[in-house]
Design a protein around this motif. Structure first.
Motif, PDB file in Angstrom:
ATOM      1  N   ARG A  57       0.838  -1.198   0.000  1.00 37.21           N
ATOM      2  CA  ARG A  57       0.000   0.000   0.000  1.00 37.21           C
ATOM      3  C   ARG A  57       0.875   1.252   0.000  1.00 37.21           C
ATOM      4  NH1 ARG A  57      -4.905   1.599   4.178  1.00 37.21           N
ATOM      5  NH2 ARG A  57      -5.065   3.741   3.454  1.00 37.21           N
ATOM      6  N   THR A  58       0.554   2.207  -0.864  1.00 36.47           N
ATOM      7  CA  THR A  58       1.273   3.478  -0.864  1.00 36.47           C
ATOM      8  C   THR A  58       0.301   4.616  -1.177  1.00 36.47           C
ATOM      9  OG1 THR A  58       3.184   4.654  -1.749  1.00 36.47           O
ATOM     10  CG2 THR A  58       1.948   3.348  -3.304  1.00 36.47           C
ATOM     11  N   VAL A  59       0.850   5.813  -1.358  1.00 32.87           N
ATOM     12  CA  VAL A  59       0.077   6.964  -1.828  1.00 32.87           C
ATOM     13  C   VAL A  59       0.896   7.622  -2.936  1.00 32.87           C
ATOM     14  CG1 VAL A  59      -1.011   9.164  -1.243  1.00 32.87           C
ATOM     15  CG2 VAL A  59      -0.783   7.402   0.521  1.00 32.87           C
ATOM     16  N   GLY A  82      -3.807   5.013  -2.253  1.00 33.78           N
ATOM     17  CA  GLY A  82      -4.886   5.900  -1.794  1.00 33.78           C
ATOM     18  C   GLY A  82      -5.025   7.137  -2.654  1.00 33.78           C
ATOM     19  N   TYR A  83      -4.102   7.339  -3.578  1.00 34.27           N
ATOM     20  CA  TYR A  83      -4.201   8.463  -4.515  1.00 34.27           C
ATOM     21  C   TYR A  83      -3.358   8.094  -5.732  1.00 34.27           C
ATOM     22  CZ  TYR A  83      -4.166  13.065  -6.608  1.00 34.27           C
ATOM     23  OH  TYR A  83      -4.341  14.101  -7.492  1.00 34.27           O
ATOM     24  N   SER A 102     -10.791   7.218   0.372  1.00 29.98           N
ATOM     25  CA  SER A 102     -10.702   7.857   1.691  1.00 29.98           C
ATOM     26  C   SER A 102     -10.444   9.341   1.508  1.00 29.98           C
ATOM     27  CB  SER A 102      -9.516   7.240   2.455  1.00 29.98           C
ATOM     28  OG  SER A 102      -9.272   7.921   3.647  1.00 29.98           O
ATOM     29  N   TYR A 104      -8.075  12.036   2.614  1.00 30.34           N
ATOM     30  CA  TYR A 104      -6.685  11.785   3.036  1.00 30.34           C
ATOM     31  C   TYR A 104      -6.550  11.895   4.562  1.00 30.34           C
ATOM     32  CZ  TYR A 104      -1.560  12.027   2.260  1.00 30.34           C
ATOM     33  OH  TYR A 104      -0.218  11.806   2.237  1.00 30.34           O
ATOM     34  N   SER A 107      -7.422   8.705   6.484  1.00 29.74           N
ATOM     35  CA  SER A 107      -6.720   7.437   6.243  1.00 29.74           C
ATOM     36  C   SER A 107      -6.065   6.879   7.498  1.00 29.74           C
ATOM     37  CB  SER A 107      -5.687   7.597   5.130  1.00 29.74           C
ATOM     38  OG  SER A 107      -6.332   8.011   3.965  1.00 29.74           O
ATOM     39  N   TYR A 143       1.033   9.598   6.582  1.00 30.87           N
ATOM     40  CA  TYR A 143       0.731   8.774   7.765  1.00 30.87           C
ATOM     41  C   TYR A 143       1.855   7.773   8.035  1.00 30.87           C
ATOM     42  CZ  TYR A 143      -1.656   5.826   4.229  1.00 30.87           C
ATOM     43  OH  TYR A 143      -1.995   5.090   3.117  1.00 30.87           O
ATOM     44  N   GLY A 343      -8.039  12.579  -2.098  1.00 31.31           N
ATOM     45  CA  GLY A 343      -6.976  13.362  -1.461  1.00 31.31           C
ATOM     46  C   GLY A 343      -7.555  14.261  -0.379  1.00 31.31           C
TER      47      GLY A 343
END
Ligand SMILES: CC(=O)SCCNC(=O)CCNC(=O)[C@H](O)C(C)(C)COP(=O)(O)OP(=O)(O)OC[C@H]1O[C@@H](n2cnc3c(N)ncnc32)[C@H](O)[C@@H]1OP(=O)(O)O
Ligand SMILES: CCCC(=O)O
Length: 449
Positions: A57-59, A82-83, A102, A104, A107, A143, A343
């Motif tokens: 998992r990353t962004v 997540g983005y 989500s 941001y 998250s 995060y 975001g």
């Protein structure tokens, strides 16, 4: 001091040794944005075929992760973000990236309350340690701290070219909270918005800059338009501006160096420009290094709408893909095609609404050729099936195109349709009026001024 050096040496591993801790079925939280953990990604990719169902998992990865390149059938790894960056949306087009919806700012809350996958392994990018044994999350505080606090195993990837960014809160981790360290040295990947600045962009920027007052506190979203507006503000004669943003971008240097931003009117973080991640040029990354004009915060703090609202005159400047006649704002998908992510757009729109004298904006050119090559209106009767609503109509702020501004908050559906058609491209207004009539949101008294 000596103890810390010994501890550092005892935790030092090669990337291949470090990733041996990853087991089938694990959730692996990797670095975000320009702090994507490149060496650990590469080492993990060498375990393809040996592990299964490892969820990474990353962004907003700034390149194509190696684990995706080596595993096109996703037998060993599934890649989550997540983005989506441009790289990730292209992976997603091929079914090789999964989006995690989500706001941001929420998250880390989902990670802490256990509703997101438990971080079995956190592999996070950091700077070299300071003399006290602390590492800094550099341009991606995001995060990172939450992931490290909850992870069963913490692996840090030290990049000795990463700038040390002062904080705030959540920007550092002590060596005693770390299991393994790997060392690297590579330039942070540059993030620059793509595409030429058009006349429409300049017109929109001009309309927006008119709305900013001396002492306003600014947030700039991601994309070409917010960057164009920031550059125009840097060249204006506005003064005593502040910054409370999610992203720090290249124009921040000029905003500060040209004397527009000094943070003197901020109610919190006075004299500091605050953010949670940075994406820009090498010059920006160098400028951020140990620069007391900045403070970076964990995203659940920085993007908390109630905290954003503590500064007066908060201005939120974000970009969208389409807006429908009801004022629903779609900024992250084209139908079912996930383009980017929510975001901090809703976080900052809400925060600016709640700030005393605050002003949230969504800006977009009235037309585009994106998504098919044909000129189409970005003000549309209804969003196309599958399009994601990033900002619901109840929080719809002022929409700005090159044809003007439509302040939607508190307005009826009839009035919204009238105002939005009034800022649509003239070539599309007649068909939008017909659509509004068919949808029952146009009355005889409505008119386009
Ligand atoms: C990380 C953060 O959260 S920062 C804080 C604020 N957050 C946000 O505002 C999140 C939502 N906003 C965003 O993601 C961006 O601002 C965007 C996507 C709306 C605009 O970003 P830009 O980089 O200027 O977008 P750009 O014009 O390059 O288009 C990006 C993609 O969207 C596609 N696109 C854009 N508009 C449309 C459209 N109307 N129809 C179809 N596709 C479109 C483009 O084709 C491109 O895809 P491609 O790379 O496959 O060609
Ligand atoms: C931008 C959202 C980030 C995440 O939830 O991973």
């Amino acid at each position: 001091m000596a103890g810390f050096r010994d501890e550092y040496r005892s935790k030092l591993r090669t990337p291949d040794e470090a990733v041996k801790v990853v087991k089938s079925g694990d959730w692996v939280y990797a670095g975000h944005f320009a702090m994507y953990t490149q060496l650990l990604d590469e080492a993990l990719s060498r375990r393809v075929g040996e592990v299964s169902d490892v969820k990474v998992r990353t962004v907003c990865a700034t390149s194509v992760p190696k684990i995706c390149k080596v595993d096109p059938e996703m037998k060993s790894f599934t890649f989550h973000s997540g983005y989506f960056s441009a790289f990730e949306r292209k992976l997603s087009d091929k079914g090789l990236a999964v989006y995690i919806p989500s706001n941001y700012g929420q998250s880390p809350i989902f990670i802490r309350n256990g509703s997101a996958g438990h971080p079995n392994v956190a592999m996070i990018g950091v700077t070299k340690p300071d003399n006290n044994g602390y590492f800094n999350f550099s341009t991606a505080v995001s995060y990172a701290r939450t992931a490290c606090e909850l992870a069963d195993i913490v692996i840090l990837e030290v990049n000795d070219q990463a700038p040390w960014v002062y904080g705030g809160e959540g920007e550092t981790i002590h060596i005693s909270d770390v299991d393994y360290i790997v060392e690297g040295s590579y330039p942070l990947i540059v993030h620059s918005p793509e595409g030429d600045v058009t006349d429409a962009d300049k017109k929109i920027a001009t309309l927006l800059v008119e709305e900013i007052e001396d002492g306003s506190c600014l947030q700039f979203g991601i994309g070409k338009l917010p960057a164009t507006i920031a550059t125009m503000i840097a060249d204006s004669d506005l003064k005593n501006l502040g910054i409370h943003s999610e992203m720090a971008s290249t124009p921040f240097m000029d905003l500060i160096e040209k004397g527009r931003v000094n943070g003197s009117q901020k109610k919190i973080d006075k004299f500091k420009a605050t953010f949670t991640f940075a994406g820009g040029t090498k010059e920006l990354y160098d400028y951020l290094d140990r620069n007391p004009a900045f403070a970076s915060y964990a995203v659940d703090i920085q993007n908390n709408p109630a905290r954003i609202a503590l500064n007066d005159k908060q201005v939120a400047i974000n970009n969208a893909i389409e807006v429908d006649l009801y004022g629903q704002i779609s900024s992250e998908s084209d139908g079912i095609r996930q383009i980017s992510g929510t975001g901090g757009q809703l976080d900052f729109t809400m925060g600016a609404f709640m700030s005393k004298g605050g002003k949230p904006f969504i800006c977009l050119s009235s037309t585009t050729t994106h998504g098919g090559g044909k000129v189409k209106s970005r003000i549309v009767p209804t969003l196309k099936p599958g399009s994601i609503v990033t900002v619901p109509r109840s929080w719809a702020p002022t929409i700005v195109t090159e044809y003007g501004k439509a302040q939607l908050g508190g307005k009826s559906t009839w009035k919204r349709a009238e105002m939005l058609i009034g800022i649509a491209h003239p070539d599309f207004r007649d068909e939008l009026i017909k659509a509004a009539q068919a949808q029952g949101i146009w009355t005889r008294s409505n008119k386009i001024c």
